[in-house]
Design a protein around this motif. Sequence first.
Motif, PDB file in Angstrom:
ATOM      1  N   HIS A   3       0.865  -1.180   0.000  1.00 19.16           N
ATOM      2  CA  HIS A   3       0.000   0.000   0.000  1.00 19.16           C
ATOM      3  C   HIS A   3       0.897   1.223   0.000  1.00 19.16           C
ATOM      4  O   HIS A   3       1.898   1.264   0.711  1.00 19.16           O
ATOM      5  N   ALA A  49      -1.978   6.480   7.908  1.00 22.42           N
ATOM      6  CA  ALA A  49      -1.261   5.282   8.341  1.00 22.42           C
ATOM      7  C   ALA A  49      -2.214   4.258   8.952  1.00 22.42           C
ATOM      8  O   ALA A  49      -2.105   3.054   8.680  1.00 22.42           O
ATOM      9  N   GLU A  50      -3.166   4.714   9.745  1.00 25.33           N
ATOM     10  CA  GLU A  50      -4.150   3.806  10.343  1.00 25.33           C
ATOM     11  C   GLU A  50      -5.025   3.166   9.274  1.00 25.33           C
ATOM     12  O   GLU A  50      -5.318   1.971   9.319  1.00 25.33           O
ATOM     13  N   ASP A  90      -3.035   0.550   7.419  1.00 20.47           N
ATOM     14  CA  ASP A  90      -2.879  -0.654   8.236  1.00 20.47           C
ATOM     15  C   ASP A  90      -4.149  -1.507   8.200  1.00 20.47           C
ATOM     16  O   ASP A  90      -4.082  -2.726   8.037  1.00 20.47           O
ATOM     17  N   ARG A  91      -5.321  -0.866   8.332  1.00 19.61           N
ATOM     18  CA  ARG A  91      -6.589  -1.598   8.263  1.00 19.61           C
ATOM     19  C   ARG A  91      -6.772  -2.270   6.902  1.00 19.61           C
ATOM     20  O   ARG A  91      -7.194  -3.419   6.822  1.00 19.61           O
ATOM     21  N   LEU A 139      -4.398  -3.174   4.726  1.00 20.59           N
ATOM     22  CA  LEU A 139      -3.445  -4.282   4.574  1.00 20.59           C
ATOM     23  C   LEU A 139      -3.874  -5.492   5.407  1.00 20.59           C
ATOM     24  O   LEU A 139      -3.730  -6.630   4.959  1.00 20.59           O
ATOM     25  N   ARG A 140      -4.407  -5.252   6.609  1.00 17.00           N
ATOM     26  CA  ARG A 140      -4.891  -6.379   7.426  1.00 17.00           C
ATOM     27  C   ARG A 140      -6.069  -7.075   6.753  1.00 17.00           C
ATOM     28  O   ARG A 140      -6.139  -8.301   6.709  1.00 17.00           O
ATOM     29  N   ARG A 182       3.679  -7.542   4.364  1.00 18.56           N
ATOM     30  CA  ARG A 182       2.900  -6.311   4.218  1.00 18.56           C
ATOM     31  C   ARG A 182       3.864  -5.139   4.218  1.00 18.56           C
ATOM     32  O   ARG A 182       4.701  -5.030   5.111  1.00 18.56           O
ATOM     33  N   GLU A 206       4.083  -0.863   3.702  1.00 21.28           N
ATOM     34  CA  GLU A 206       3.440   0.446   3.569  1.00 21.28           C
ATOM     35  C   GLU A 206       4.531   1.439   3.187  1.00 21.28           C
ATOM     36  O   GLU A 206       5.577   1.495   3.820  1.00 21.28           O
TER      37      GLU A 206
END
Length: 163
Positions: free
Chosen positions: A33, A69-70, A73-74, A76-77, A89, A91
């Motif tokens: 991402h 960033a949050e 992360d969501r 990618l999870r 993963r 970023e």
Amino acid sequence: MAVLVWIVEGTWASCVDAARAHVGEDTDVVLLHVSGHEVPEIAHGAFAGLLGRGHPERDPGIRVERMAAESADRLLRAAADRLGRPCGRVERAGRVEREVVRAAEDAELLILARDGDRGRVGPKSLGPASRFVVDHAPCPVLLVWPEAAPAVTDLPPPPPHEP
């Protein structure tokens, strides 16, 4: 080497599904991402230029960066969960198209989705960043439709010089 899957909001699920369908279980998969730099920079600039220097704790650009960033992360999870197997993963932040190309330097395959006009086939089915990535990728590219592909009956007529 690994297969790199470019994760973008709105089209990521089709890219993950393509990886599940076309990548062998013994091949490493990396989900990528990239957060663009433009919006946080605009927020930093607006604050510095208009809202008052001297109070860095009030800079909205910092909050925008944290929210990005949050969100990454969501995303990618969720992509890793959908993939359903171990994966890396990554970023990155910066000019999106250039970061994707750089990340693909050691990849054996890059998977990405069309992100432009998806109502018809043709070059406009790619947005500017995807077009750049397809044109400059240092590895093979698997380009997927995020939904069913349009009919090929929409092909433009051949050039007038063709018989």
